[in-house]
Design an enzyme around this catalytic site. Structure first.
Site, mmCIF file in Angstrom:
data_model
loop_
_atom_site.group_PDB
_atom_site.id
_atom_site.type_symbol
_atom_site.label_atom_id
_atom_site.label_comp_id
_atom_site.label_asym_id
_atom_site.label_seq_id
_atom_site.Cartn_x
_atom_site.Cartn_y
_atom_site.Cartn_z
ATOM 1 C CE LYS A 25 -41.184 -52.598 -117.712
ATOM 2 N NZ LYS A 25 -41.672 -51.388 -117.014
ATOM 3 N NE ARG A 95 -41.657 -47.834 -119.133
ATOM 4 C CZ ARG A 95 -42.468 -47.133 -119.912
ATOM 5 N NH1 ARG A 95 -42.664 -47.497 -121.172
ATOM 6 N NH2 ARG A 95 -43.091 -46.067 -119.438
ATOM 7 N N GLY A 104 -32.779 -51.837 -108.957
ATOM 8 C CA GLY A 104 -31.352 -51.666 -109.177
ATOM 9 C C GLY A 104 -31.010 -51.648 -110.646
ATOM 10 C CG MET A 106 -31.298 -47.728 -117.230
ATOM 11 S SD MET A 106 -31.289 -47.681 -119.008
ATOM 12 C CE MET A 106 -33.012 -48.025 -119.340
ATOM 13 C CG HIS A 461 -33.391 -72.050 -75.396
ATOM 14 N ND1 HIS A 461 -34.080 -71.176 -74.586
ATOM 15 C CD2 HIS A 461 -33.807 -73.299 -75.059
ATOM 16 C CE1 HIS A 461 -34.859 -71.866 -73.777
ATOM 17 N NE2 HIS A 461 -34.712 -73.158 -74.043
ATOM 18 N NE ARG A 568 -39.583 -80.132 -78.227
ATOM 19 C CZ ARG A 568 -40.444 -79.370 -78.894
ATOM 20 N NH1 ARG A 568 -41.581 -78.990 -78.318
ATOM 21 N NH2 ARG A 568 -40.185 -78.983 -80.119
ATOM 22 N NE ARG A 665 -38.276 -85.658 -77.416
ATOM 23 C CZ ARG A 665 -37.650 -84.589 -77.895
ATOM 24 N NH1 ARG A 665 -37.169 -84.595 -79.127
ATOM 25 N NH2 ARG A 665 -37.534 -83.499 -77.175
ATOM 26 C CD GLU A 800 -33.524 -87.446 -82.094
ATOM 27 O OE1 GLU A 800 -33.570 -86.206 -82.114
ATOM 28 O OE2 GLU A 800 -33.924 -88.117 -81.134
ATOM 29 N N GLY A 821 -36.496 -86.399 -86.666
ATOM 30 C CA GLY A 821 -36.118 -85.248 -85.840
ATOM 31 C C GLY A 821 -35.063 -84.504 -86.633
ATOM 32 C CB THR A 822 -35.289 -82.488 -89.695
ATOM 33 O OG1 THR A 822 -36.405 -81.728 -89.256
ATOM 34 C CG2 THR A 822 -35.740 -83.630 -90.586
ATOM 35 C CG ASN A 823 -34.937 -79.219 -84.874
ATOM 36 O OD1 ASN A 823 -35.326 -78.937 -85.988
ATOM 37 N ND2 ASN A 823 -35.578 -78.863 -83.782
ATOM 38 C CG ASP A 824 -31.086 -83.671 -82.160
ATOM 39 O OD1 ASP A 824 -31.359 -82.463 -82.035
ATOM 40 O OD2 ASP A 824 -30.751 -84.395 -81.223
#
Lengths: 936, 936
Positions: A25, A95, A104, A106, A461, A568, A665, A800, A821-824
């Site tokens: 501001k 202000r 949150g 003042m 899943h 897949r 794959r 992975e 394979g960044t999940n695994d």
């Protein structure tokens, strides 16, 4: 953060670049002052003072009060008034203003500088005692609330009482005298509850207010908010002290907010709200209904035109849509704030493209003006806000779960996947309601418009599959009790059954009773397509898609995917007509491949044996060969039955992606995922045993149970899966590779440009890569020879496992591409099972601040990222042309896409619906990187 | 390997250092020649010739035949005979000789150089036609077998026939004429079966024999052996051509083998076997029973003394126990071979210490003379070889499984762990027989002398626990069908039941019917203790032990452990009297800790709330607090009950290890491991549901089932375990830390020197380490204040996740030590579940050569090792004094210990029985490293 010696900046001393020090501001007020706009004079106390105040245990920094007095002198001179002067009092507002807008903290104290003497002076000078007393009343109320910590509602009650006693219906009907009385009551109340008089000394008022702003930085609400938004605690807030102007001095005054363009639609028209004879808080409080800005145009065209002119200038200056606050005092316009406006997805996109057409911004800037989340919104059905609000107002909100896949869905409740498939055929819109989903539910999920589960998190899943297929989904809705056996779910004490209607919002997590009307987005709006087109020119990452069938492939291609990064093959195995064949294949696989290995072992032994032993070994060999016959026959027959199915699968995909690379794959999941549940079988067998009803069925089921048990694993994620399947059961992979190349050759014969790539999952050692690469090459060669067609193809691996990263240099000898394979990889690097962690300890970790992000959603740059970096570097050291991409869920998450850009990957691959997001995020990464450099 | 131009070395040209080129046998023959011992002249064709032969598609290297002719000329000169000369024929032997001794390769052709003419010359010169024809007969037989590939047994049949026809009972009764006839029959047979005459040309005989040796390098048996022993295929074999001497010319001749010391006991006495009037093959064939060497002493003291003298010289020269072959021809001694002798553990140790006392070798060399496996043997009960052989000869061998924990055990079969505990109390020696074991079996395993399972591999639960406790164990004995329900097991068509006796050998995997008498080793023999004492002075690695109870701790200390590197606390939770409390604790933990978090969340919300919302939130808070009461009370009560148990556990261990560091790991496994099996409950509930017999029990079990289900995980190894437990359920860890410090303070008060270290398992992020470190420090501080005692302690972490390795530098800010948990680190780095992989795909991987080693047995240096290296380097960069050790199973495996030495770890920790192995292996690593350097 560098330390400056200056603790206060007059508005004319600052500028928009000083947000760290002056807050958002303050910096913008300074900028507007600098540009010559009508801003009431004022100054900003720096964020560093706030930090000093906090660090010193809440003591005013030495010398700050003197500095404030000096700055006030300056204001007095500019305004020709004096602070605390009964004759001509200067009033100010105080202000807070942090770098980032934060609820949150003042907010505001207005009319500071009034006391029992100056209020009289104000009354005289304005010749409006009612106005003066009302201003004083408001000041006491605000100061008591935010500085003295007295509850606001008690003051409101006193005022209501006063209105009642005086017969006033609304605030403005209270007379000057009544207000005077009320002020006395307020003061008495303050004395009663604090033991001290309400401060008369205007500097005491000011210093206490400044302290209150400082303190509010550390109030619980602010702390919670910062924690949630990852805002550092050491930023501090600035304090803005500004001379008051009054919108409530009469009908020639007023106050309002305005947007330089429509923030909902993006239309290039000044819009906003305005109230005559009102102070800012009246607009916010919502007691009076504000007028549209056009009302000002008619009532005070000069003011309106001045505002329009300022709006134009501000937009040209900031080159972005502005959200302004202004006050008109006795016909004179004052600007109190300007900032970049919040806007809807539609508005963001329209404004950005319009501004490019207006030559206000370049295309790079336009690309930065739209967030990936806004692009996401455009692709899913949604509820009109008014429709949803109405439903909620009617008490139809049943629960709120975790928003897991964006978009809205409304339909008939169904609890069973088979039933879903059946009802879909009857043309019904369905919402599948399950405690959780498993791969068995794939068909049912695909048949549904929306998915709702009571357990699991954003990477369960249900969530993963839903996002992959673009189906709206709410998960982890723990307030619901779902009983799929009885086909009911309960929300509180209400019970819903199959056939009832519900609506879910996968963008917000809301679950609503009945049908809320849906709005379906048609195509990606033209403006969004322009933005994405610009993004495509900027980005360096390719964008591929994860798609398992021609429909998804075509959809992703339409959304801008330039290839398939992950096709897949397991969903193909799950299809209704194939599953029984797959199951039969799996039940014979162990005996067949194991028996074959045994035969080979015995043959080897025989070859190496001494003369005397040969006869015995020969006999063993014959036994083993005989034992192998039956399972091998069954195994081969089932594989031969699956081959044409798979060939058709690949044919469809390769055709849909003609001219583009398609990474297929080979089979990945543990085989027991294709078999009936062990527990279900156990219960069934137990029942059959006790009842003794059907001994034949019992025997059958017992045998099946044994086989399923043999394939059961303690930790399937770390078991016989990925390329281990293809090495232990090579015939399965051979069948798949054959299907790929038969399809590719056939298509090429028909003139289709096919580009298959075979991806080996879960390789962790050089030998695995070597073995599988040789296997693929040999089958491919054989098929191409049979068909008399040559097809260009590549063989690569999914990286992975941590070990794959450590031996990436060796893998690249045999792998022509890497796909992370960044999940695994996240699972093994952290040692977290996605299925178990997301609903269990990860939420606790996030709550306790152990983790800042859910690592399955946002790629962990520190740990997982480091291994990826190692793999990229060492893989490319072996083969500088090695293509490296990512096909984990992270490939469609903006911050992860940015990281992939930094890693120098060639492409990201994500589910079709996230393709536009990835296109945008990839471009934004380039722009941000440039500006990071230019800032250095 | 460097290429030399020389293809043949005369014995006098080589030496013992040339094993790469001349093979082991050739190099030692050259060395003996060089030293002046009586070695029949000869030469060696190099291994490079063999490789050239193989590479060229089995063509004799150009020029080799001429070289052989030249070398033969040399022999002729030395011997004063001529090759192929009917008047005075030179005969030679041809033997293979690779760098490493290898079964399966062509062994020996004797008497080469005989043909229809030279045989007559030999007959004349020796005046012994029978001898000459017998030599020729033997030559034709050997040549036909190994060069021409004709089956030996056909020749043996012809000879038997001849004996039958002539009435000869034994070979030597065949007359010269009969032998002559037999030779004609042999030759006719050769002509019949090869189409060619048996070669008369002696050079043809020689070249074909050399080729046969070359070829034998690639025969299947040799290839299989090399694959098994990891011997490179490109070493090749040398060929030794040596002039013949004859031990079978009469009673003044003979042949034998001798050891410079007793190879069974190590006693410093020349031992061996001898046969008068015999050729080498007669000793090997075992047709005649050889005499002990002492017989030679009496019959030919001069020869004996000469042999003794040579033995002494050879031992002094080689500085090691030698295994020699010799022949006496007409009273003259010839040495045919010497090599380092194979020996028993006892002999190795005695010889090594004796040789140090004799100043023959230094202590460093002595330490290298004993293998870790030999040290291991000394610590376990064993069967006398004759007892076991007899049992096997009697047909009592039931099956052979995987040897999983060394030592022998004999006892009563028991199928149930509870029953084992009961029978143990009756004083019975038990062998626990189970399809597999689980943590529930801990007490039963501890009560047994031996463990036998039909499933699982060397790192299955049974194997790990057995090795940890030093209990002999055979796993994966798939030939047995074990049915613990019916309390039987089947071996083939025979059935055994509870109470039957069996014997198992955990060092070999044998399972034998009935009781084989056991020999119990007493203390570690004094000589072994001397060796280990020397090892202790050499090694740089500390050796700690993994021990969970005072008994194991004391045992390990006696075996030389200098601290506890891993004291697991989960077995303590499993103990009979505690388990019900633990279960109750677990069943309340979720509601208690979850409820507490909810209360905290609401409190935070309340603090941050706006006025208007406060009342509603306050009500929610009260609800949550009320809901928390019951589970919290139960949780606290059970924890309070467990505290004194744990305190006693730690008191015992700390006391047993007085003065040494004791690393105690806080609770590690997923909580459901302590609960009843989900599947058992499922079956139980199903039964109760159907029978409807006991509705109350049904309800109870259903509730339990629900709770167990809630704790069930898809992949427990990657679930809510390790430090995650302590962060999600902090009260459990707090209780454990309190117990540790109460015990430590109490002991210190009693004057015991305690050194506790608290180890946090499975940390993967800096925040986990920070959180748990602060928790431990705060509880420790509190307890020490309460007790008024200060205890020195450390807090560290188990590095067992890839992510921990990547952030080791950050962890070291809060961890005072690292201990590599390489079991888990191997699991996550490879993505292999130990439980699933060892019995499933790892055996296939080993068979197919994908893996060279089982990574749970031998530390994977490439992948896992690389991550460890990263962690060591970066951890020490943060804290140069950081102590780093290893406490995975690998800590007791010699090659892994060596790797840990190279990594610069401070210590290895292993199960008590492996402590001596680790001490030795750590010292050997130092010596090997030095010699590696000196070789450079």
């Amino acid at each position: 953060m560098k330390t400056t010696t200056k603790s206060i900046y007059l508005f004319e001393e600052g500028n928009a670049g000083m947000k760290d020090l002056l807050g958002g501001k303050g910096a913008n007020l300074a900028e507007m002052t600098r540009l010559g706009f009508p801003v009431p004079p004022g100054f900003t106390i720096t964020t560093e003072m706030c930090n000093e105040y906090s660090k010193s245990g809440e003591k005013m920094p030495v010398g700050l009060e003197d500095e404030i007095r000096n700055a006030m002198k300056h204001l007095e001179e500019e305004m020709g008034k004096k602070f605390g002067d009964p004759a001509n009092p200067l009033l100010v507002s105080v202000r807070s203003g942090a770098k980032f807008s934060m609820p949150g903290m003042m907010d505001t104290i207005l009319n500071l500088g009034l006391n029992s003497k100056t209020v009289e002076g104000l009354a005289k000078r304005t010749n409006n005692p009612r106005f003066a007393y009302d201003a004083y009343r408001r000041f006491i109320q605000m100061f008591s609330d935010v500085v003295l910590g007295l509850e606001k509602k008690n003051f409101e009650e006193m005022m209501s009482e006063k209105k009642k006693n005086t017969g006033a219906k609304i605030d403005s009907e209270l007379s000057a005298d009544s207000l005077k009385d009320l002020i006395s009551e307020y003061k008495a109340y303050v004395k009663d509850h604090t033991g001290e008089e309400f401060p008369e000394d205007v500097y005491v008022q000011l210093f206490k207010s400044v302290e209150a702003v400082f303190k509010s930085w550390n109030n619980p609400r602010a702390i919670v908010y910062r924690k949630k938004e990852h805002i550092p605690d050491d930023l501090g807030t600035a304090v803005n002290v500004q001379s008051m102007v009054f919108g409530n001095t009469g009908e020639k005054s007023g106050t309002g907010v305005a947007f330089t363009r429509n923030a909902s639609t993006g239309e290039n028209v000044l819009t906003g709200d305005f109230l005559f004879n009102a102070q800012g808080e009246d607009v916010v409080a919502g007691i009076r209904t504000p007028l549209e800005l056009s009302a000002l145009k008619d009532a005070a065209p000069e003011i309106y035109n001045q505002l329009q002119d300022i709006a134009n200038k501000l937009e040209r200056h900031y080159k972005d849509l502005q959200d302004m606050e202004f006050t008109v005092e006795e016909g004179k316009l004052y600007m109190l704030q300007t900032r970049n406006a919040k806007r809807t997805a539609q508005a963001a996109i329209k404004a950005a493209t319009d501004m490019v057409d207006e030559s206000l911004i370049d295309t790079e800037t336009a690309v930065m003006r739209v967030t990936p989340a806004q692009i996401d919104q455009l692709l899913h059905p949604y509820y009109k806000p008014e429709d949803k609000d109405k439903a909620i107002a009617d008490g139809r909100l049943l629960a709120k779960g975790i928003p897991a896949s964006p978009g809205a869905a409304a339909g008939t409740v169904v609890f069973d996947s088979d039933e879903a498939v059946r009802l879909k055929e009857e043309g019904k819109d369905l919402v599948l309601v399950r405690p959780e989903t498993t791969p068995d539910d794939a068909q049912g999920m695909l048949a549904s418009k929306g998915i709702l589960t009571s357990t699991g998190g954003p990477t369960s899943h249900a969530a993963l599959v839903a996002r992959g297929w673009g189906i709206p989904c709410v998960v982890g809705c723990e307030a619901l009790y779902i009983d799929p056996e009885k086909k009911i779910f309960k929300a509180g004490d209400r019970t819903f059954k199959e056939g009832d209607s519900i609506s879910i919002d996968g963008s917000t997590g809301e679950v609503i009773e009945g049908l809320v009307p849906l709005v379906y987005p048609t195509d990606m709006p033209k403006e969004a397509q322009r933005i994405l087109g610009w993004a495509d020119k900027i980005r360096k990452l390719g964008v591929y898609t994860n798609a398992d069938n021609p429909r998804d492939a075509a959809r992703a291609r339409a959304l801008g995917a330039h290839g398939i990064g992950l096709c897949r093959t397991e969903h193909m195995f799950m299809e209704r007509e194939r599953l029984p064949i797959v199951q039969q294949m799996i039940l014979s696989a162990g005996d067949a491949e194991g028996g074959k290995r045994a035969v080979e072992r015995i043959r080897e032994t025989l070859a190496a044996a001494k003369e005397a032993q040969k006869a015995g070994i020969q006999a063993r060999l014959e036994d083993a060969e005989k034992k192998l016959e039956k399972p091998w026959k069954e195994y081969r027959e089932t594989l031969d039955k699956l081959l044409p199915f798979q060939r058709e699968d690949f044919r469809g995909i390769l055709k849909a992606m003609e001219g583009l690379w398609v990474i297929i794959r080979l089979l990945d999941p543990p085989l027991h995922e294709f078999l009936p549940s062990y527990e279900d079988l156990l219960v069934e067998v137990t029942k059959l045993e006790i009842t003794g009803e059907n001994p034949k069925l019992l025997k059958e089921k017992e045998e099946l149970l044994e086989k399923v048990k043999a394939l059961k694993e303690f930790n399937p994620m770390l078991g016989l899966r990925v390329c281990r399947l293809g090495i232990v059961y090579p015939e399965i992979y051979r069948m798949q590779v054959r299907a790929i190349f038969e399809a590719a050759c056939d298509l090429k014969k028909d003139g289709v440009d096919v580009k298959p790539e075979v991806m080996i999952p879960g390789v962790g050692t050089e030998n695995e890569m070597k073995f599988t690469r040789e296997m693929v090459d040999s089958v491919a060669k054989k098929v191409m020879e049979e068909k008399g067609i040559q097809v260009v193809y590549k063989v690569g691996t999914m990286v992975e496992l941590p070990r794959a990263c450590t031996v990436a240099g060796d893998l690249a000898k045999f792998a022509q591409f890497f796909s992370f394979g960044t999940n695994d990889l996240t699972q093994t690097t952290f040692g977290y099972s996605r299925d178990d962690a997301s609903g269990s300890f990860i939420p606790v970790y996030l709550e306790k601040g152990i983790l800042q992000q859910e690592p399955f959603q946002v790629l962990d740059r520190v740990g997982v990222g480091r291994l990826m970096k190692m793999a990229v570097k060492e893989g490319r050291a072996t083969d500088p042309k090695l293509e490296v991409g990512i096909c984990g869920e992270h490939g469609g998450e903006p911050s992860s896409v940015e990281f992939c850009h930094h890693l120098g990957l060639n492409y990201v691959s994500c589910s079709p619906y996230r393709v536009p997001i990835a296109r945008l995020a990839a471009a934004q990464a380039v722009v941000r990187e440039k500006s990071d450099y230019s800032n250095k």
